[in-house]
Design a protein around this motif. Structure first.
Motif, short mmCIF file in Angstrom:
data_model
loop_
_atom_site.label_atom_id
_atom_site.label_comp_id
_atom_site.label_asym_id
_atom_site.label_seq_id
_atom_site.Cartn_x
_atom_site.Cartn_y
_atom_site.Cartn_z
N VAL B 28 8.51 1.58 -46.01
CA VAL B 28 8.75 1.36 -47.44
C VAL B 28 7.40 1.09 -48.10
O VAL B 28 6.61 0.30 -47.59
N LEU B 36 12.06 1.50 -57.16
CA LEU B 36 12.42 2.27 -55.98
C LEU B 36 13.89 2.03 -55.68
O LEU B 36 14.34 0.89 -55.65
N ILE B 38 16.76 2.39 -52.82
CA ILE B 38 17.03 2.69 -51.42
C ILE B 38 18.52 2.98 -51.33
O ILE B 38 19.35 2.16 -51.67
N ARG B 223 11.84 6.42 -58.00
CA ARG B 223 11.64 7.01 -56.68
C ARG B 223 12.82 6.60 -55.82
O ARG B 223 13.38 5.52 -55.99
N SER B 225 14.49 6.37 -51.86
CA SER B 225 14.33 6.46 -50.42
C SER B 225 15.74 6.49 -49.82
O SER B 225 16.55 5.61 -50.09
N GLN B 227 18.36 6.39 -46.79
CA GLN B 227 18.40 5.69 -45.51
C GLN B 227 19.65 6.13 -44.76
O GLN B 227 20.73 6.21 -45.33
N LYS B 232 14.73 5.95 -42.35
CA LYS B 232 14.53 6.61 -43.64
C LYS B 232 14.54 8.11 -43.37
O LYS B 232 13.80 8.61 -42.53
N GLU B 234 14.60 10.50 -46.09
CA GLU B 234 13.94 11.24 -47.15
C GLU B 234 13.38 10.28 -48.19
O GLU B 234 13.91 9.18 -48.40
N ASP B 235 12.29 10.70 -48.86
CA ASP B 235 11.64 9.84 -49.85
C ASP B 235 11.04 10.74 -50.92
O ASP B 235 10.12 11.50 -50.66
N GLN B 236 11.58 10.71 -52.14
CA GLN B 236 11.11 11.59 -53.22
C GLN B 236 11.25 10.90 -54.57
O GLN B 236 12.11 10.04 -54.73
N THR B 250 20.91 13.96 -47.67
CA THR B 250 20.74 13.76 -49.10
C THR B 250 21.55 14.80 -49.87
O THR B 250 22.25 14.49 -50.84
#
Lengths: 336, 323
Positions: B28, B36, B38, B223, B225, B227, B232, B234-236, B250
């Motif tokens: 993170v 952010l 999550i 943003r 993230s 889970q 994790k 994906e993170d975009q 996702t």
């Protein structure tokens, strides 16, 4: 709140009647005749016996006897002791301070040690202190009081000679009773060493009488704390960065106090029962010993009146506990 | 500069049936003033990771991480005492169940002022003034009277507002909101989210929003993230994520949004998050993934480059479909 109190007081009535009936019946079920006991070894003639039976009203049917007794009680007359010829009220109030003093000390001992011990055990659950305390508490809880008392006397009075064996104070000291509480009276008397002597006499009975409540309170505090510590609001308190002392001692303990206060209230009842044994063993001139002596003498009014007064004490304590609930937890206050 | 950086965080619980890994190699990073989100299903380790950061996990948990730093300070190395100076002041947290998160025995005012005394050392008068100000900030009517209220006298929405007031009391630089609206009525949910984003804009604090509601994400986060089962995946940034999700999970989550439904029956993701005993050998999502093949079932997937949303997948999705 006042309406609630009145409602609670109303529920006392059936309890009160029940206790009166049971104490009345209980002493009569016991074999033995108060008149024979009173006569002692010399015995008495048939005519004198019949006269006494009439005088005490034993010739009347039991329901009538009970009715007479009950009407007396409701007018505040608990009767007169067959043996001392003094009113039961007077006897009770001259002896009660001794029991009250001992009970208060035992309760301070039990709460003062049991409560913090339970909290520490819960916070350190599963660790050595927790396990040690819980096993000790179990032993304390299971111990027969009379045996525990004798053990203490043998060790501390007999072998070590630290504490006196019986009584409330050394015979050296004599002063008038002001409050009936030996600790206060001895301090007021100004006699050198009187207070210390009173304290020394109190130590063993206090420990003996306080042992079972101590064990019960420690265990209950621990389990109540464990439950509270897993609550969401404890997590909130920790998320605020508060110190463990504040979290455990304030946020958690206050919530855990409800069940703990309940057992403290119940312990007071046990305490009065325990006082009968403890006072007998330590020759403590309180109502416990008074009750035992009266049972031996078949002193009907004293046994009946004493039981009734003890039961009333327990009822008052229970009511106090109920009021305390509301003071501790505002949610309970609101529900009423 | 990065405000919060967590690398390779794992949390294990000792259970009667052995170790259970609730969080697995989670990363993170949060910049100052960032929002952010999550996202993940129940049991995906979102809350546990944040509780680990706060030091609020029970003693049965073991936390390991390659890095866990807040504002340059290594959170792994500090003493509990030092941590208590950061937690509640610079990092604050609000929870899922506002009603049970407030102590029933103390007034709202008492619970708000407590932190002010501990962290800012304000005196009685200043504490009271600040508490009033906070109650106004979170939109509680008649704040002076409400300060003397007990939690049971408040509704769920009010309680959550009080929780937020408590959390922002010491002007934290990071606020963690753990599913703050889950227990609330739908009408209240929007209000609380608006309040959180307003406060975030006003104070410039960073906000981590833990949620399983993609709708909430779209409205609030910058943003995202994602889970899954403690990892994790994906993170975009929120725009590109909704446009081109790279991880099949996702994509499946987004497809399940009612707004995106193309037929009368909503698409669902078959199966449940793997638990302690049915953890797959390869990709954790493989048993539920429409695209999985033999490789997915046997070999744990690599983490794709930032261009592919750091997707933890053998075959990340692209705009054209399966890559």
């Amino acid at each position: 709140m006042i309406r609630y109190l009145l409602a609670r007081l109303l529920t006392f009535l059936p309890t009160f009647l029940g206790v009166t009936l049971i104490s009345f019946a209980f002493i009569r079920v016991l074999p033995g005749d108060p008149i024979i006991v009173m006569a002692g070894e010399r015995g008495l003639t048939e005519e004198r016996y019949a006269e006494l039976v009439r005088q005490f009203g034993f010739d009347q049917p039991l329901p009538v006897q009970f009715w007479n007794y009950l009407t007396g009680v409701l007018q505040g007359d608990l009767g007169t002791s067959y043996v001392t010829k003094r009113p039961v009220w007077d006897e009770f109030f001259s002896l009660f301070p001794a029991t009250l003093e001992l009970s208060i000390c035992a309760m301070i001992f039990a709460v003062g040690i049991g409560l913090p011990a339970g909290v520490i055990a819960a916070v350190n659950r599963g660790k050595l202190f927790d396990r040690a305390l819980m096993s000790t508490a179990l032993v304390g809880y299971s111990m027969p009081i009379f045996w525990w008392a004798l053990l203490m006397i043998i060790v501390f009075s007999g072998n070590l000679g630290w504490t006196p064996v019986s009584g409330r104070i050394d015979l050296l000291y004599f002063f008038d009773s002001v409050t009936g509480f030996m600790l206060i009276d001895s301090a007021l008397s100004g006699q050198n060493g009187a207070f210390t002597s009173a304290v020394r006499h109190l130590i063993l009975p206090t420990i003996v009488l306080g042992t079972i409540p101590l064990a019960v309170i420690a265990r209950q505090t621990r389990s109540a704390m464990l439950e509270v510590l897993s609550e969401d609001y404890i997590r909130t308190a920790r998320a605020k960065g508060l110190s463990p002392l504040r979290i455990n001692g304030m946020h958690a303990l206050r919530n855990a106090m409800i069940p703990v206060i309940t057992v403290i209230g119940l312990s007071v009842g046990t305490l009065l029962a325990g006082a009968i044994l403890t006072e007998t063993i330590f020759s403590w001139p309180g109502i416990g010993k008074w009750m035992v002596d009266s049972i031996y003498r078949r002193d009907y009014p004293v046994v009946q009146g004493g039981l009734l007064l003890i039961a009333s004490m327990v009822m008052i304590v229970n009511l106090t506990v109920d009021i305390l609930y509301g003071l501790i937890n505002p949610k309970i206050r609101a529900r009423k | 500069m990065t405000l919060l950086r967590i690398r390779n965080l794992s949390v294990d619980f000792a259970t009667a049936s052995g170790q259970f890994r609730a969080v697995d190699a989670m990363d993170v990073t949060v910049d100052p003033g960032e929002i952010l989100a999550i996202v993940g299903e129940s049991g995906s380790g979102k809350s546990v990771a944040m509780l680990a950061l706060m030091g609020l996990l029970p003693w049965t948990a073991t936390v390991t991480a390659d890095e866990m730093s807040f504002d340059g300070q290594d959170l792994r190395a500090i003493t509990p005492r030092t941590r208590r100076r950061i937690v509640g002041k610079d990092i604050a947290m609000i929870f899922q169940e506002p009603m049970s998160s407030l102590n029933p025995c103390f007034t709202v005012g008492f619970q708000i002022k407590e932190g002010l005394k501990k962290h800012l050392g304000l005196d009685r008068k200043a504490r009271h003034a600040r508490a009033l100000e906070l109650m106004e900030m979170v939109g509680i009517p008649d704040p002076a009277r409400r300060l003397n209220a007990f939690p049971h006298q408040l509704s769920g929405g009010m309680s959550q507002r009080v929780m937020i007031a408590m959390a922002i009391a010491c002007r934290p630089r990071l606020l963690i909101a753990d599913e703050p609206t889950t227990a609330l009525d739908v009408t209240i949910q929007a209000q609380i989210l608006d309040l959180l984003t307003d406060l975030q804009a006003e104070t410039g604090m960073a906000l981590i929003l833990i949620t399983h509601d993609m709708g909430v994400v779209a409205e609030t986060a910058r943003r995202v993230s994602v889970q899954y089962a403690g990892q994790k995946v994906e993170d975009q940034p929120v725009g590109p994520l909704f446009e081109t999700p790279h991880h099949p999970y996702t994509a499946a989550l987004l497809a399940a949004l009612p707004e995106r439904a193309t037929s009368r029956v909503l698409p669902t993701i078959p199966g449940v998050v793997p638990g302690q005993f049915d953890r797959p050998r390869g990709c954790l999502f493989a048993p539920r993934c429409a695209h999985a093949d033999e490789l997915c079932r046997t070999t744990p997937p690599p983490v794709q480059p930032p261009g592919m949303g750091l997707a933890r997948c053998h075959y990340p999705l692209t705009e054209e479909g399966r890559g």
